[in-house]
Write an enzyme that holds these catalytic residues in place. Structure first.
Site, mmCIF file in Angstrom:
data_model
loop_
_atom_site.group_PDB
_atom_site.id
_atom_site.type_symbol
_atom_site.label_atom_id
_atom_site.label_comp_id
_atom_site.label_asym_id
_atom_site.label_seq_id
_atom_site.Cartn_x
_atom_site.Cartn_y
_atom_site.Cartn_z
ATOM 1 C CG HIS A 7 35.505 7.500 43.568
ATOM 2 N ND1 HIS A 7 35.532 6.589 42.529
ATOM 3 C CD2 HIS A 7 34.704 8.514 43.147
ATOM 4 C CE1 HIS A 7 34.782 7.048 41.542
ATOM 5 N NE2 HIS A 7 34.282 8.211 41.889
ATOM 6 C CG HIS A 66 42.431 -3.763 48.171
ATOM 7 N ND1 HIS A 66 43.781 -3.562 48.130
ATOM 8 C CD2 HIS A 66 42.065 -3.955 46.886
ATOM 9 C CE1 HIS A 66 44.209 -3.610 46.878
ATOM 10 N NE2 HIS A 66 43.185 -3.856 46.098
ATOM 11 C CG ASN A 82 47.373 -2.563 43.699
ATOM 12 O OD1 ASN A 82 46.712 -2.252 44.688
ATOM 13 N ND2 ASN A 82 46.892 -3.315 42.736
HETATM 14 FE FE1 HDE Z 1 40.274 -1.768 43.353
HETATM 15 N N1 HDE Z 1 38.582 -1.938 44.452
HETATM 16 N N2 HDE Z 1 39.291 -2.401 41.728
HETATM 17 N N3 HDE Z 1 42.002 -1.749 42.269
HETATM 18 N N4 HDE Z 1 41.281 -1.209 44.958
HETATM 19 C C1 HDE Z 1 38.452 -1.666 45.753
HETATM 20 O O1 HDE Z 1 36.735 -0.370 46.671
HETATM 21 C C2 HDE Z 1 37.961 -2.533 41.614
HETATM 22 C C3 HDE Z 1 42.120 -2.012 40.946
HETATM 23 C C4 HDE Z 1 42.598 -0.844 45.024
HETATM 24 O O2 HDE Z 1 42.155 0.938 51.100
HETATM 25 C C5 HDE Z 1 37.028 -1.662 46.209
HETATM 26 O O3 HDE Z 1 36.262 0.737 48.572
HETATM 27 C C6 HDE Z 1 37.593 -2.890 40.280
HETATM 28 C C7 HDE Z 1 43.394 -1.606 40.453
HETATM 29 C C8 HDE Z 1 42.955 -0.517 46.385
HETATM 30 O O4 HDE Z 1 39.989 1.242 50.897
HETATM 31 C C9 HDE Z 1 36.248 -1.948 44.922
HETATM 32 C C10 HDE Z 1 38.754 -2.969 39.583
HETATM 33 C C11 HDE Z 1 44.053 -1.097 41.545
HETATM 34 C C12 HDE Z 1 41.788 -0.690 47.115
HETATM 35 C C13 HDE Z 1 37.356 -2.119 43.928
HETATM 36 C C14 HDE Z 1 39.833 -2.650 40.493
HETATM 37 C C15 HDE Z 1 43.165 -1.206 42.653
HETATM 38 C C16 HDE Z 1 40.773 -1.115 46.207
HETATM 39 C C17 HDE Z 1 36.741 -2.555 47.381
HETATM 40 C C18 HDE Z 1 38.945 -3.330 38.133
HETATM 41 C C19 HDE Z 1 45.467 -0.535 41.620
HETATM 42 C C20 HDE Z 1 41.628 -0.517 48.605
HETATM 43 C C21 HDE Z 1 36.359 -1.624 48.519
HETATM 44 C C22 HDE Z 1 38.279 -2.409 37.237
HETATM 45 C C23 HDE Z 1 45.685 0.621 40.745
HETATM 46 C C24 HDE Z 1 41.215 0.874 48.934
HETATM 47 C C25 HDE Z 1 36.450 -0.293 47.974
HETATM 48 C C26 HDE Z 1 41.108 1.030 50.437
HETATM 49 C C27 HDE Z 1 39.448 -1.368 46.581
HETATM 50 C C28 HDE Z 1 37.077 -2.381 42.648
HETATM 51 C C29 HDE Z 1 41.164 -2.674 40.101
HETATM 52 C C30 HDE Z 1 43.568 -0.781 43.960
HETATM 53 C C31 HDE Z 1 35.266 -3.090 44.962
HETATM 54 C C32 HDE Z 1 36.183 -3.125 39.782
HETATM 55 C C33 HDE Z 1 43.914 -1.698 39.016
HETATM 56 C C34 HDE Z 1 44.315 -0.079 46.891
HETATM 57 O O5 HDE Z 1 35.465 -0.848 44.559
#
Ligand code: HDE
Length: 714
Positions: free
Chosen positions: A374, A110, A182
């Site tokens: 978070h 993202h 999402n």
């Molecule tokens: Fe994320 N995801 N994600 N994700 N995600 C990040 O956090 C992660 C997942 C989503 O505009 C990171 O600050 C793991 C699902 C959005 O700043 C990180 C897993 C969904 C955004 C991270 C998921 C999301 C992130 C990268 C599997 C939809 C952008 C930078 C367990 C429900 C937020 C940050 C923004 C961002 C990890 C799965 C949505 C690395 C480990 C499911 C919208 O922490």
């Protein structure tokens, strides 16, 4: 007629610049009227004042970072005019050193995003299921929403085929609630431990670091064809949801099932949905590809422009509610499996509040880049479930900020500061902004009078951890059999699409697999498609020049869910962009009238002329035949008087592309000569020809409300 030229968004500064370099010292300019920073709070959540300028640069003179005025920032301090630079040049060293460290790591996923401030208003309709105060009737909560793509780097194009992030930070009176979702309601994986695998597969190949921001490559299809629980998400990606027209025209989903707790302590399971007021719309694949070159910033520009033009995007927040049964199943669907939806026909989405985005950030880095979401930022009345994907996320989001934002105090960055009093016992660390008092940041203590105290009393408004039973079970690295069906909901999705949407899905699979190098990967994915639907498989196989395999699994049928289709209704046209092809010979009063009528209808006119500049009447032209391209316009009007330019190949290209993209086209007066010259059938669906511009515009807006004239290409 009032001059509305200011309403065409995009001016880079609040005042037009002077031709000569300014020489009179003055205070820094205010931001543009649509721009704002975060509310001014202290690091511990107190109101610090209304004036956001206190956080911005001050005074009329150039200074060092510690406030010493400078006479010259263009020349290093040297031993003589042509001599070596002196080490004592503290200003040079400060300037260069700070520059050297301007970049921070981009988000690992993202990375590419755009955001806006807004307000969320509760309807009070969720009171039966949650005690969250911000959802109470008419409670207004400031919010910050960031949209993003998943795979691309920070500088990648907006309109690639990908999932979009939809993350909202609610600054509630009971602490921050982050809904980090999402635009697709299912995810690739059922357990967070596989997140690095899917992301490594989707990111550019590690050897050549290509392709950027795309899934059309071998490693992606290698993973999803082997790891078939990813097929549901992949189908959504291949649908038009993967190439949104605008962030304003996307649904959003919390994906996981959450648990809500009401005032009586009763719990329910819920799924969150954002429903856009403008409907759910996409680009065509051709448009998406053209846009990557013509305007890689298309989505962020669209969001900022719409807000600047006063067409504030809105979404209703809704929840699907399920009884909190011990098995956490609903209608045979495992609610802990994030690769499954619950069709809206089985559990309607109940509206609980309205989000309006109405202010653009005033600084991209400070706000959009530094915002830290978070999923564990929860408020009283909303809790997590045991979804193994969500559980891993609860670890990841804090952890990633330590590297990205350089230490543990990221919640003290202005955009992340809560609007509720903060009295934690976290201390010190890099970039500590708070100046804590007292000597006893521990509990229990007597030296600081016992502060801070645990919440207590009948109405302590404390966060509630629902005391749900955790089954006694052996430790295991395994998952339930209810997670094993990887295909029936993918079939459900495919069969819920209209024929035109199915055509697009076939083309998307064909393109993506066609870009893969390895035949075996194509064949393996065709096997997955065969299990989803024989017709889908045979159509894609035909395009790839490969045989269509038979299904290898027997997959149960489910009823289609019409709510999944994006086609068939009418939606408001606020903020839609109308290209008006005009020229100096066109009757100027007609052009002025149509421009005003477009503004009055809440849309944005972009006037296109043979050259830049303005028309003889003084109406400014926003585009020339050289700088105009079809992808910018939701519909195009050909002005009366344009016949003299009908043979210009640039006009013909514009008309042909807009026609091919099934967009509404209107022509008044002799404007239809441009249709004829482009060999476009004036009687085709979605083409309006008439004598009066206003009447043509009215019909055009009606067509635009349906987004496209699909019958033209279907
Ligand atoms: Fe994320 N995801 N994600 N994700 N995600 C990040 O956090 C992660 C997942 C989503 O505009 C990171 O600050 C793991 C699902 C959005 O700043 C990180 C897993 C969904 C955004 C991270 C998921 C999301 C992130 C990268 C599997 C939809 C952008 C930078 C367990 C429900 C937020 C940050 C923004 C961002 C990890 C799965 C949505 C690395 C480990 C499911 C919208 O922490």
């Amino acid at each position: 007629m009032p001059d509305k030229s200011h309403a065409v968004p995009g001016a880079p500064a609040p005042e037009p610049p002077t031709l000569e370099e300014p020489t009179t010292p003055r205070e820094p300019l205010e931001p543009k009227p649509d721009q704002t920073g975060p509310d001014v709070r202290t690091p511990s959540g107190a109101v610090a004042g209304e004036d956001q300028a206190v956080n911005a640069q001050q005074g009329e003179w150039l200074t060092t970072s510690v406030g010493a005025r400078l006479r010259d920032t263009d020349h290093s301090l040297k031993a003589g005019e042509r001599g070596p630079t002196l080490l004592q040049d503290h200003h040079l060293r400060e300037k260069i050193t700070h520059f050297d460290h301007e970049r921070i790591p981009e988000r690992v996923v993202h990375a590419r995003g755009a955001a806006a401030h807004g307000v969320f208003t509760g309807y009070g309709t969720a009171a039966e299921v949650t005690c969250a105060a911000f959802l109470d009737k008419d409670v207004q909560t400031p919010v910050f929403t960031r949209f993003s793509t998943v795979l691309g780097s920070r500088g990648s194009a907006d309109t690639v085929r990908d999932t979009r992030g939809f993350a909202t930070k609610f600054y509630t009176a009971e602490g921050i609630f982050d809904l980090v979702g999402n635009n697709i309601p299912v995810f690739f994986i059922q357990d967070g431990i596989k997140f690095p695998d899917i992301i490594h597969a989707g990111k550019p190949h590690p050897d050549r670091e290509i392709p950027q921001a795309q899934s059309a490559h071998d490693t992606f299809w290698d993973f999803v064809s082997l790891h078939t629980e990813a097929q549901a998400h992949t189908m959504w990606n291949m649908s038009d949801r993967g190439i949104p027209r605008s962030f304003r025209m996307m649904e959003g989903f919390g994906i996981h099932t959450f648990r809500m707790i009401n005032a009586a302590g009763e719990t329910s399971l819920v799924k969150f949905h954002w429903k856009p007021r403008l409907g759910v719309h996409a680009q065509t694949w051709e448009e998406a590809q053209l846009t990557c070159g013509f305007d890689p910033d298309f989505h962020r520009r669209d969001l900022a422009d719409a807000i600047e033009a006063g067409a504030y995007p809105e979404w209703e927040l809704g929840i699907q509610v399920f009884p909190d049964e011990p098995d956490q199943m609903f209608a045979g669907i495992d609610l802990l499996d994030p690769t499954k939806i619950v069709p809206e026909e089985l559990a309607p989405v109940q509206p609980i509040g309205l989000l309006q985005l109405n202010r653009n950030p005033s600084n991209y880095f400070a706000e959009t880049e530094q915002v830290a979401f978070h999923p564990g930022n929860l408020v009283r009345g909303i809790d997590v479930t045991d979804d193994a994907l969500l559980q891993a996320r609860l670890f990841s989001y804090i952890d990633t900020q330590l590297t990205r934002l350089g230490g543990p105090n990221f919640n003290q960055i202005p955009i992340n500061r809560p609007h509720a009093p903060v009295n934690d016992m976290l201390r010190d660390g890099f970039h500590q902004d708070a100046v804590h008092r007292g000597v006893a940041p521990y509990r229990p203590n007597s030296l600081d009078g016992g502060c801070p105290f645990h919440a207590s009393g009948a109405d302590d408004r404390a966060f509630v951890e629902a005391p749900v039973e955790v089954a006694a079970a052996p430790k295991t690295r395994a998952q339930a059999a209810s997670f094993d069906d990887h295909f029936s909901q993918v079939r459900l999705f495919w069969r819920s699409m209209t024929p035109i949407e199915q055509d697009h899905i076939v083309l998307a699979y064909s393109f993506e697999l066609g870009k893969c190098y390895e035949q075996t990967i194509k064949e393996r994915q065709l096997q997955c498609l065969a299990n989803i639907d024989a017709e889908l498989c045979s159509r894609v196989a035909a395009n790839l020049g490969l045989p269509a395999p038979a299904a290898s699994e027997s997959v149960p049928d489910a009823d289609p869910s019409p709510a999944l289709s994006m086609v068939g209704e009418s939606w408001p046209v606020d903020g839609r962009v109308i290209g008006v092809v005009t020229c100096p010979d066109c009757p100027q009063d007609e052009v002025a009238a149509i421009r005003q009528a477009i503004f009055d209808a809440g849309m944005v006119p972009l006037l296109i002329g043979p050259t830049g500049g303005q028309l003889p009447s003084g109406i400014p032209l926003q585009r020339s035949f050289d700088t105009a391209r079809s992808i910018e316009y939701d519909a195009v009007l050909l002005a009366g008087g344009i016949a003299a330019h009908a043979d210009d190949p640039r006009v013909a290209l514009l008309v042909q592309e807009v026609f091919r993209q099934a967009k509404a086209i209107g022509a008044w007066g002799d404007g239809d000569a441009a249709l004829t010259a482009a060999a476009v059938d004036a009687a085709a669906p979605g083409v309006v020809v008439g004598d009066s511009g206003e009447q043509v515009l009215t019909e055009l807006a009606g067509l635009l409300a349906k987004h496209r004239a699909w019958e033209r290409v279907g």
